[in-house]
Design a protein around this motif. Structure first.
Motif, PDB file in Angstrom:
ATOM      1  N   SER A  52       0.863  -1.169   0.000  1.00  0.00           N
ATOM      2  CA  SER A  52       0.000   0.000   0.000  1.00  0.00           C
ATOM      3  C   SER A  52       0.906   1.228   0.000  1.00  0.00           C
ATOM      4  CB  SER A  52      -0.898  -0.011   1.237  1.00  0.00           C
ATOM      5  OG  SER A  52      -1.735   1.123   1.242  1.00  0.00           O
ATOM      6  N   TYR A  53       0.702   2.123  -0.957  1.00  0.00           N
ATOM      7  CA  TYR A  53       1.591   3.271  -1.107  1.00  0.00           C
ATOM      8  C   TYR A  53       0.908   4.342  -1.953  1.00  0.00           C
ATOM      9  CZ  TYR A  53       2.368   1.889  -5.921  1.00  0.00           C
ATOM     10  OH  TYR A  53       2.175   1.603  -7.241  1.00  0.00           O
ATOM     11  N   ASP A  96      -0.751  -3.045  -6.903  1.00  0.00           N
ATOM     12  CA  ASP A  96      -1.846  -2.734  -7.824  1.00  0.00           C
ATOM     13  C   ASP A  96      -1.381  -2.153  -9.154  1.00  0.00           C
ATOM     14  OD1 ASP A  96      -1.118  -0.320  -6.663  1.00  0.00           O
ATOM     15  OD2 ASP A  96      -3.145   0.221  -6.033  1.00  0.00           O
ATOM     16  N   TYR A 119      -5.923  -8.010   0.060  1.00  0.00           N
ATOM     17  CA  TYR A 119      -5.230  -7.554   1.266  1.00  0.00           C
ATOM     18  C   TYR A 119      -5.448  -8.522   2.429  1.00  0.00           C
ATOM     19  CZ  TYR A 119      -3.756  -3.146  -0.780  1.00  0.00           C
ATOM     20  OH  TYR A 119      -3.140  -2.205  -1.554  1.00  0.00           O
ATOM     21  N   VAL A 125       0.872  -6.932   4.977  1.00  0.00           N
ATOM     22  CA  VAL A 125       0.641  -5.730   4.182  1.00  0.00           C
ATOM     23  C   VAL A 125       1.746  -4.740   4.536  1.00  0.00           C
ATOM     24  CG1 VAL A 125      -0.925  -3.819   3.679  1.00  0.00           C
ATOM     25  CG2 VAL A 125      -1.856  -6.104   4.105  1.00  0.00           C
ATOM     26  N   PHE A 127       3.094  -1.004   4.259  1.00  0.00           N
ATOM     27  CA  PHE A 127       2.684   0.379   4.024  1.00  0.00           C
ATOM     28  C   PHE A 127       3.937   1.196   3.792  1.00  0.00           C
ATOM     29  CE2 PHE A 127      -0.742  -1.409   6.485  1.00  0.00           C
ATOM     30  CZ  PHE A 127      -1.863  -0.922   5.847  1.00  0.00           C
TER      31      PHE A 127
END
Length: 177
Positions: A52-53, A96, A119, A125, A127
């Motif tokens: 996630s970014y 993604d 997720y 996960v 970050f």
């Protein structure tokens, strides 16, 4: 070198793509391969980490190599891949921007519908909040110290408003600095 072209996903199944980020040093080019996997396959699941970014500007790009073809990624993602790459082993990631064919609206919609499951089924996960600074390094070190100190106590019975939390936090912060 030609540009990477996606193989179609079976949109009738919970199919996803995973990225194998090949091992390497900071100076070597980023090489990877993409492969298809399926969600909800408990007995045959590939362990992966979901990233996630923030994508960053689409105007600033770098190239990575996927299956001997090039793919442009944002400068932000390129920097993240450099930081996440292990020197001595490959790493399986779901990202993604790379694992979804962003030009294929039907596939993109299919993958967005599955994101909560993607997720949820990830081993971990990750970050990415950006490159570290002195302040963030101190914060992360403090959180690690706090975590190791918490594990020495019966904290599961503590309520959020208990003074034990404050005492523990203050002890860690003031002892470390």
């Amino acid at each position: 070198m030609e540009q990477y072209s996606y193989e179609p996903l079976d949109l009738g199944r919970p199919a996803i793509r995973l990225l194998c980020l090949h091992r390497g040093g900071n100076e070597s080019e980023i090489t990877c391969n993409l492969f298809q996997a399926e969600l909800h396959q408990r007995h045959d699941t590939v362990s992966y980490e979901a990233l996630s970014y923030t994508w960053g500007s689409a105007d600033l790009t770098e190239s990575i190599v996927i299956d001997c073809f090039f793919m442009n990624v944002t400068l932000n993602l390129y920097g993240i891949l450099q930081q996440l790459r292990y020197q001595d082993e490959d790493r399986i990631l779901w990202i993604d921007a790379v694992c979804i064919d962003q030009e294929n609206k039907k596939e993109r919609g299919h993958q967005v519908e599955q994101m909560s499951e993607i997720y949820k089924e990830a081993h971990r996960v990750v970050f990415w909040l950006g490159p570290g600074t002195f302040e963030t390094d101190v914060l992360m070190e403090s959180l690690q110290l706090l975590q190791s100190e918490i594990e020495k106590h019966n904290y599961r019975s503590w309520l959020p408003e208990d003074d034990d939390w404050k005492k523990l936090y203050n002890g860690v912060v003031y002892e470390s600095f």
